[in-house]
Enzyme design. Sequence first.
Site, mmCIF file in Angstrom:
data_model
loop_
_atom_site.group_PDB
_atom_site.id
_atom_site.type_symbol
_atom_site.label_atom_id
_atom_site.label_comp_id
_atom_site.label_asym_id
_atom_site.label_seq_id
_atom_site.Cartn_x
_atom_site.Cartn_y
_atom_site.Cartn_z
ATOM 1 N N LYS A 174 -8.112 6.042 -18.939
ATOM 2 C CA LYS A 174 -9.098 6.331 -20.714
ATOM 3 C C LYS A 174 -7.252 6.312 -21.989
ATOM 4 O O LYS A 174 -6.585 5.240 -21.947
ATOM 5 C CB LYS A 174 -9.087 7.991 -20.786
ATOM 6 C CG LYS A 174 -9.729 7.451 -19.885
ATOM 7 C CD LYS A 174 -11.372 7.374 -19.885
ATOM 8 C CE LYS A 174 -12.120 7.842 -18.817
ATOM 9 N NZ LYS A 174 -13.084 6.695 -18.088
ATOM 10 N N ASP A 214 -7.161 18.635 -14.986
ATOM 11 C CA ASP A 214 -7.360 16.910 -15.175
ATOM 12 C C ASP A 214 -6.834 16.943 -17.024
ATOM 13 O O ASP A 214 -7.321 17.501 -17.862
ATOM 14 C CB ASP A 214 -8.705 16.766 -14.687
ATOM 15 C CG ASP A 214 -9.660 15.621 -15.904
ATOM 16 O OD1 ASP A 214 -8.432 15.183 -16.283
ATOM 17 O OD2 ASP A 214 -10.099 15.130 -15.484
ATOM 18 N N ARG A 223 0.885 -0.746 -0.203
ATOM 19 C CA ARG A 223 -0.086 -0.278 0.418
ATOM 20 C C ARG A 223 0.937 1.902 -0.149
ATOM 21 O O ARG A 223 0.519 1.674 -0.454
ATOM 22 C CB ARG A 223 -1.259 0.055 1.100
ATOM 23 C CG ARG A 223 -1.673 1.344 0.870
ATOM 24 C CD ARG A 223 -2.964 0.860 2.615
ATOM 25 N NE ARG A 223 -2.499 0.189 3.271
ATOM 26 C CZ ARG A 223 -2.675 0.611 4.252
ATOM 27 N NH1 ARG A 223 -1.762 2.029 4.650
ATOM 28 N NH2 ARG A 223 -2.600 0.252 5.600
ATOM 29 N N TYR A 280 -15.820 16.898 -15.661
ATOM 30 C CA TYR A 280 -16.532 15.316 -15.647
ATOM 31 C C TYR A 280 -17.615 15.502 -14.266
ATOM 32 O O TYR A 280 -16.870 15.940 -13.901
ATOM 33 C CB TYR A 280 -14.975 15.159 -15.626
ATOM 34 C CG TYR A 280 -15.445 13.501 -15.638
ATOM 35 C CD1 TYR A 280 -16.700 12.585 -16.294
ATOM 36 C CD2 TYR A 280 -15.033 12.943 -14.362
ATOM 37 C CE1 TYR A 280 -16.902 11.247 -16.001
ATOM 38 C CE2 TYR A 280 -15.562 11.480 -13.392
ATOM 39 C CZ TYR A 280 -16.590 10.582 -14.872
ATOM 40 O OH TYR A 280 -16.723 9.005 -14.368
#
Length: 376
Positions: free
Chosen positions: A199, A174, A52, A104
């Site tokens: 993406k 972004d 982690r 978004y």
Amino acid sequence: MADSPTRIATMLASAGCSADSETGALTPPVHFSTTFERAEDGSWPGGHVYARDSNPTRALFESTLAQLEGGGACAAFSSGMAASNALIMALCAGGHVVLPNDVYHGVRHLAHTVWRQWGLEITAVDYADDWTGAIRKNTKLIWIESPSNPLVQITDVEAVCGEAASRGIPTVVDSTWNTPVLMQPLRWGATFVLHSTTKYLGGHSDVLGGAVVAADPDGPYEAVRQVQKQAGAVMGPFAAWLTLRGLRSLGARMDLHCRNAAHVADFLEAHPAVSRVHYPGLPHQTGHEVARRQMHAFGGMLSFEVPGARQAAMAVAARMRTFRRATSLGGTESLVEHRASIEPEPPTSPEGLLRLSVGLEHIDDLLADLDQALAP
Ligand code: PLP
């Protein structure tokens, strides 16, 4: 058009690759181990303790993306939304954020349903608005998405980030639609770059992920890194490995995405059944000159409107064959999406709008599909 970043195509072609000293393997392995052995003196000689906190495959992806963006550090997350959430958790406690209206929709929804409950104040601005007028005493972050999703509006990243920096306010861009091939926001003064790596970076519609890249590895980034490792929404090793693999063909893919999208935009612009096309490469598009200055090419995403609102737009999408009806973007395959019907209520996209993620198919097949779908 902005100058090409130094050898980005070359950097991408061998992203994350260096010959392994033991085996000579040119491409990286996947390290699935969640835990790492301590030496007798109690140290961790490999630099990793627990997955982690850090994992060698994720760390390789993070350092590679940081380098591609010209940044000093990167934290990779399990999704683009996990990356967005970490930024707000890390930077905005008890504060205010400036968000674009055409952000978004997942970010807008999270902001209004969750972040607000934690006391975050939000001002939504239009692209034409005076952004700096929205800044308050307690503004902790300015959020930019350029081009915006789905109206493809352009923000002058250098101007907004410069003004914010002069007031000591961090900015995030972004840049999911751009990738470092089309724009490197840190070069224009942004504090952070955000990616949904789901993406274009992954590039094959088969791996979810997100990342925050920081210009400065110290300062506010340190808080983002703490949220990443303590809250734990980290990118898994296989996702990191797949996304690294995606990066190696990103240059060639973006080239074709952009070329195909430019042809599609010109075709739709001339089509009598289309009332409006949104694409930053069209000279009439608001922000075209800014896009030309800050982007290396205009991207693979566009949207268009047909008269007759939702029913007419849905009927056009229903007739498409090569463009697949699905959400998301940035994969090899072309996608069409009726945006208003996937956004949470109330939708902000026009009802007659269809968004296209233009893929890597032959351009003649894409144009033929659009032509038959738009036929009365
Ligand atoms: N930012 C943009 C521009 C997006 O399009 C998306 C997802 O569609 C996200 C962020 C969120 O990314 P993810 O779906 O990986 O959580």
